[in-house]
Design a protein around this motif. Sequence first.
Motif, PDB file in Angstrom:
ATOM      1  N   LYS A   1       1.012  -1.079  -0.063  1.00 48.13           N
ATOM      2  CA  LYS A   1       0.174  -0.128   0.061  1.00 48.13           C
ATOM      3  C   LYS A   1       0.905   1.215  -0.029  1.00 48.13           C
ATOM      4  CE  LYS A   1      -4.128  -1.643   2.590  1.00 48.13           C
ATOM      5  NZ  LYS A   1      -4.894  -1.661   3.623  1.00 48.13           N
ATOM      6  N   GLU A   2       1.834   1.327   0.882  1.00 44.98           N
ATOM      7  CA  GLU A   2       2.867   2.483   0.842  1.00 44.98           C
ATOM      8  C   GLU A   2       3.427   2.636  -0.319  1.00 44.98           C
ATOM      9  OE1 GLU A   2       5.187   1.612   4.123  1.00 44.98           O
ATOM     10  OE2 GLU A   2       3.738   1.825   5.554  1.00 44.98           O
ATOM     11  N   LEU A   3       4.081   1.502  -1.001  1.00 42.43           N
ATOM     12  CA  LEU A   3       4.751   1.727  -2.250  1.00 42.43           C
ATOM     13  C   LEU A   3       3.732   2.213  -3.359  1.00 42.43           C
ATOM     14  CD1 LEU A   3       7.108  -1.104  -1.731  1.00 42.43           C
ATOM     15  CD2 LEU A   3       7.804   1.213  -1.838  1.00 42.43           C
ATOM     16  N   PHE A   4       2.712   1.486  -3.403  1.00 45.04           N
ATOM     17  CA  PHE A   4       1.555   2.048  -4.453  1.00 45.04           C
ATOM     18  C   PHE A   4       1.246   3.303  -4.543  1.00 45.04           C
ATOM     19  CE2 PHE A   4      -0.052  -2.653  -4.520  1.00 45.04           C
ATOM     20  CZ  PHE A   4       0.795  -3.002  -5.530  1.00 45.04           C
TER      21      PHE A   4
ATOM     22  N   LYS B   1       9.108  -6.505  -1.133  1.00 44.98           N
ATOM     23  CA  LYS B   1       9.968  -7.299  -0.295  1.00 44.98           C
ATOM     24  C   LYS B   1      10.735  -6.470   0.590  1.00 44.98           C
ATOM     25  CE  LYS B   1      13.633  -8.823  -1.836  1.00 44.98           C
ATOM     26  NZ  LYS B   1      14.925  -8.738  -1.695  1.00 44.98           N
ATOM     27  N   ASP B   2      11.478  -5.586  -0.055  1.00 48.28           N
ATOM     28  CA  ASP B   2      12.531  -4.912   0.861  1.00 48.28           C
ATOM     29  C   ASP B   2      11.687  -3.934   1.868  1.00 48.28           C
ATOM     30  OD1 ASP B   2      14.534  -5.998  -0.584  1.00 48.28           O
ATOM     31  OD2 ASP B   2      14.602  -4.179  -1.795  1.00 48.28           O
ATOM     32  N   ARG B   3      10.716  -3.355   1.478  1.00 45.02           N
ATOM     33  CA  ARG B   3       9.860  -2.498   2.399  1.00 45.02           C
ATOM     34  C   ARG B   3       9.311  -3.435   3.439  1.00 45.02           C
ATOM     35  NH1 ARG B   3       7.284   2.554   2.143  1.00 45.02           N
ATOM     36  NH2 ARG B   3       8.972   2.883   0.723  1.00 45.02           N
ATOM     37  N   ALA B   4       8.739  -4.664   3.352  1.00 44.63           N
ATOM     38  CA  ALA B   4       8.281  -5.393   4.142  1.00 44.63           C
ATOM     39  C   ALA B   4       9.402  -6.259   5.025  1.00 44.63           C
ATOM     40  CB  ALA B   4       7.300  -6.290   3.469  1.00 44.63           C
ATOM     41  N   GLU B   5      10.407  -6.319   4.607  1.00 46.45           N
ATOM     42  CA  GLU B   5      11.714  -7.013   5.303  1.00 46.45           C
ATOM     43  C   GLU B   5      11.271  -8.255   5.456  1.00 46.45           C
ATOM     44  OE1 GLU B   5      12.201  -4.899   8.755  1.00 46.45           O
ATOM     45  OE2 GLU B   5      13.588  -3.430   8.017  1.00 46.45           O
ATOM     46  N   VAL B   6      10.948  -9.077   4.323  1.00 50.17           N
ATOM     47  CA  VAL B   6      10.575 -10.399   4.272  1.00 50.17           C
ATOM     48  C   VAL B   6      11.299 -10.976   2.957  1.00 50.17           C
ATOM     49  CG1 VAL B   6       8.281 -10.078   5.178  1.00 50.17           C
ATOM     50  CG2 VAL B   6       8.644 -10.079   2.576  1.00 50.17           C
TER      51      VAL B   6
ATOM     52  N   VAL C   1     -21.151  12.887   6.250  1.00 48.16           N
ATOM     53  CA  VAL C   1     -20.493  11.611   7.243  1.00 48.16           C
ATOM     54  C   VAL C   1     -18.962  11.671   7.196  1.00 48.16           C
ATOM     55  CG1 VAL C   1     -20.456   9.987   5.436  1.00 48.16           C
ATOM     56  CG2 VAL C   1     -20.498   9.203   7.741  1.00 48.16           C
ATOM     57  N   ASP C   2     -18.340  11.670   8.202  1.00 51.27           N
ATOM     58  CA  ASP C   2     -17.016  11.665   8.470  1.00 51.27           C
ATOM     59  C   ASP C   2     -16.413  10.424   8.097  1.00 51.27           C
ATOM     60  OD1 ASP C   2     -14.445  12.148   8.970  1.00 51.27           O
ATOM     61  OD2 ASP C   2     -14.492  12.224  11.267  1.00 51.27           O
ATOM     62  N   TYR C   3     -15.696  10.183   7.007  1.00 47.80           N
ATOM     63  CA  TYR C   3     -14.946   9.092   6.530  1.00 47.80           C
ATOM     64  C   TYR C   3     -13.613   9.309   6.360  1.00 47.80           C
ATOM     65  CZ  TYR C   3     -15.831  11.511   1.857  1.00 47.80           C
ATOM     66  OH  TYR C   3     -15.771  12.374   1.083  1.00 47.80           O
ATOM     67  N   SER C   4     -13.044  10.219   6.858  1.00 45.49           N
ATOM     68  CA  SER C   4     -11.589  10.517   6.899  1.00 45.49           C
ATOM     69  C   SER C   4     -10.699   9.402   7.365  1.00 45.49           C
ATOM     70  CB  SER C   4     -11.270  11.903   7.552  1.00 45.49           C
ATOM     71  OG  SER C   4     -11.643  11.704   9.075  1.00 45.49           O
ATOM     72  N   HIS C   5     -10.984   8.611   8.334  1.00 43.06           N
ATOM     73  CA  HIS C   5     -10.221   7.604   8.770  1.00 43.06           C
ATOM     74  C   HIS C   5     -10.068   6.360   7.827  1.00 43.06           C
ATOM     75  CE1 HIS C   5     -14.421   6.504   9.571  1.00 43.06           C
ATOM     76  NE2 HIS C   5     -13.879   5.372   9.749  1.00 43.06           N
ATOM     77  N   ILE C   6     -11.044   6.213   6.882  1.00 40.67           N
ATOM     78  CA  ILE C   6     -10.778   5.177   5.821  1.00 40.67           C
ATOM     79  C   ILE C   6     -10.067   5.660   4.686  1.00 40.67           C
ATOM     80  CG2 ILE C   6     -12.228   3.965   4.232  1.00 40.67           C
ATOM     81  CD1 ILE C   6     -14.772   4.293   5.855  1.00 40.67           C
ATOM     82  N   LYS C   7      -9.126   4.559   4.533  1.00 43.50           N
ATOM     83  CA  LYS C   7      -7.823   4.935   3.518  1.00 43.50           C
ATOM     84  C   LYS C   7      -8.025   3.773   2.466  1.00 43.50           C
ATOM     85  CE  LYS C   7      -6.379   8.058   6.380  1.00 43.50           C
ATOM     86  NZ  LYS C   7      -6.528   9.486   5.971  1.00 43.50           N
ATOM     87  N   PHE C   8      -7.825   4.411   1.404  1.00 41.41           N
ATOM     88  CA  PHE C   8      -7.605   3.444  -0.001  1.00 41.41           C
ATOM     89  C   PHE C   8      -6.474   2.861   0.028  1.00 41.41           C
ATOM     90  CE2 PHE C   8      -7.215   3.169  -5.016  1.00 41.41           C
ATOM     91  CZ  PHE C   8      -7.465   1.968  -4.933  1.00 41.41           C
ATOM     92  N   LEU C   9      -5.070   3.436   0.223  1.00 40.84           N
ATOM     93  CA  LEU C   9      -3.906   2.958   0.161  1.00 40.84           C
ATOM     94  C   LEU C   9      -3.437   3.272   1.635  1.00 40.84           C
ATOM     95  CD1 LEU C   9      -2.567   3.924  -3.316  1.00 40.84           C
ATOM     96  CD2 LEU C   9      -3.294   1.545  -2.386  1.00 40.84           C
ATOM     97  N   VAL C  10      -2.982   4.557   1.915  1.00 37.85           N
ATOM     98  CA  VAL C  10      -2.449   4.895   3.262  1.00 37.85           C
ATOM     99  C   VAL C  10      -2.886   6.265   3.477  1.00 37.85           C
ATOM    100  CG1 VAL C  10      -0.341   3.472   2.944  1.00 37.85           C
ATOM    101  CG2 VAL C  10      -0.384   6.046   2.227  1.00 37.85           C
TER     102      VAL C  10
END
Length: 220
Positions: A23-26, A40-45, A211-220
């Motif tokens: 999500k962060e990289l996208f 893989k590098d970002r997730a450290e796996v 309605v407040d939907y600011s806490h919902i994220k598509f990616l980050v």
Amino acid sequence: MRKEENMYKKGITTKNRILQAAKELFYENGYDNTTVNMIKDRAEVSLSAIPYYFKEKDKILNVIYSDFLTNIYNLIKKEIDEPIDSYLLHFHASKIYYYIIINDPNNKRFYREVTFAQSNIKILYPFMDNVYINYARDFGINVSDRELRLIRLTDAGGRREIMIDNYNNPTKYAVDELIDYLTAIVPNLMGINKEISAKYAELSSEFASNVDYSHIKFLV
């Protein structure tokens, strides 16, 4: 048993790390410029962890889209006290869904790249099939499995071509006009009265603005 539980928890943690990294990289780089090695590098796996948990990069999209829509649906159900039919529920969801995507340039870029690469609706077809089935139930429409498949394909192709036209001609459609038309494609195909679509389009705009939907994220 404890060893199995620990392995299960470790697996869930690893899967979530991969998903969050993707999500962060996208969001930062877009879909096209994000590679499996970057995830893989970002997730450290290990590199083998990606196909183990998600088979391929595209499968991560299924989880992202499904979680996103599920969070939106859960918010709507929490905010609405009285029962509503599946069409109005999905209209509310569509407004919030597209507002979150369209109003963030990084979300919009990612969505655009996925649209051009394949079809956003095809990624979500198990989820959307349930939406179509609920339409049929609530409005007393008989739909066979064959018809359901044809509706899905029509919706996928229509949405993709409309969105591509919108990206190529960004001033051609007003945002709400675009969302309302996309949301009404299947109901119109199924024979639901267009006056209902017009009414629900208006109600969904009102709902999304209150309605407040600011806490919902598509990616980050």
